[in-house]
Design a protein around this motif. Structure first.
Motif, PDB file in Angstrom:
ATOM      1  N   VAL A  40       0.842  -1.195   0.000  1.00 10.78           N
ATOM      2  CA  VAL A  40       0.000   0.000   0.000  1.00 10.78           C
ATOM      3  C   VAL A  40       0.876   1.243   0.000  1.00 10.78           C
ATOM      4  N   SER A  41       0.284   2.355  -0.393  1.00 12.42           N
ATOM      5  CA  SER A  41       1.076   3.603  -0.485  1.00 12.42           C
ATOM      6  C   SER A  41       0.753   4.596   0.633  1.00 12.42           C
ATOM      7  N   ARG A  42      -0.410   4.449   1.282  1.00 15.81           N
ATOM      8  CA  ARG A  42      -0.791   5.377   2.353  1.00 15.81           C
ATOM      9  C   ARG A  42      -1.094   4.602   3.614  1.00 15.81           C
ATOM     10  N   GLN A  43      -0.893   5.259   4.772  1.00 14.74           N
ATOM     11  CA  GLN A  43      -1.167   4.592   6.039  1.00 14.74           C
ATOM     12  C   GLN A  43      -2.650   4.318   6.255  1.00 14.74           C
ATOM     13  N   GLU A  44      -3.483   5.109   5.646  1.00 14.20           N
ATOM     14  CA  GLU A  44      -4.925   4.914   5.776  1.00 14.20           C
ATOM     15  C   GLU A  44      -5.373   3.603   5.128  1.00 14.20           C
ATOM     16  N   ASP A  45      -4.607   3.136   4.156  1.00 10.27           N
ATOM     17  CA  ASP A  45      -4.960   1.910   3.460  1.00 10.27           C
ATOM     18  C   ASP A  45      -4.625   0.659   4.255  1.00 10.27           C
ATOM     19  N   THR A  71      -5.391  -0.003   7.510  1.00  8.03           N
ATOM     20  CA  THR A  71      -6.505  -0.428   8.353  1.00  8.03           C
ATOM     21  C   THR A  71      -7.733  -0.603   7.589  1.00  8.03           C
TER      22      THR A  71
END
Length: 174
Positions: free
Chosen positions: A167-172, A174
């Protein structure tokens, strides 16, 4: 269609006779009473929940830290000094050592409470009140639980690290 009597029709498809057989024919009854069996089930369930919590909490922590490193420019410099396998192993072992230290504190305090539960029960409930250890709790079982937890955590931690690298973002995460 064949002109059979209703009684004969019922005999064509009798219900299956189902029986319960134990794998060991010499053993016919469960060992121990119901309270001991329930205590063993609760003990196994509690230990499974402890392993599950460790895997989910610290595995997510590993995945988040992999994504955080991936999004920074520092990773480009670090990749020149180490292989991706070394980076993943360092992340898993570093976060894993923190996880095991915190987990050991919880298990150690629970073990001490179990070890001294007679003294605690006597102090709280008086001389007549006593408690006993569950029948399934032994040193060998605790060691097996520890090894199962460590190897299970390492396996899932590597999977969480691999998922975090996708994944590229931390939001992805969770």
């Amino acid at each position: 269609r064949l002109g059979l009597a209703p009684g004969d029709q019922a005999g064509l498809f009798p219900p299956a006779q189902v029986g319960v057989a134990r794998p060991d024919p010499g053993r016919t009854a469960p060992s121990g009473d119901t309270a001991a069996l329930v205590g063993q089930d609760i003990l196994a369930f509690g230990m499974t929940i402890l392993i599950f919590m460790m895997i989910v909490m610290y595995g997510t922590w590993i995945a988040m830290s992999v994504v955080e490193e991936k999004s920074s420019r520092v990773m480009e410099v670090v990749l020149n000094a180490a292989t991706p396998f070394q980076l993943m192993a360092g992340k898993v072992l570093g976060v894993g050592s923190v996880a095991f230290a915190q987990y050991a504190a919880v298990v150690l305090s629970g073990g001490l409470a179990l070890l001294f539960q007679d003294a605690i029960a006597a102090a709280v409930l008086g001389e007549g009140g006593g408690a006993s250890l569950p029948e399934g709790l032994s040193l060998g079982m605790l060691l097996a639980f520890g090894l199962y937890g460590v190897f299970g955590f390492l396996l899932y931690a590597c999977l969480f690290a691999a998922a975090g690298s996708l994944v590229s973002r931390q939001e992805d995460v969770t």
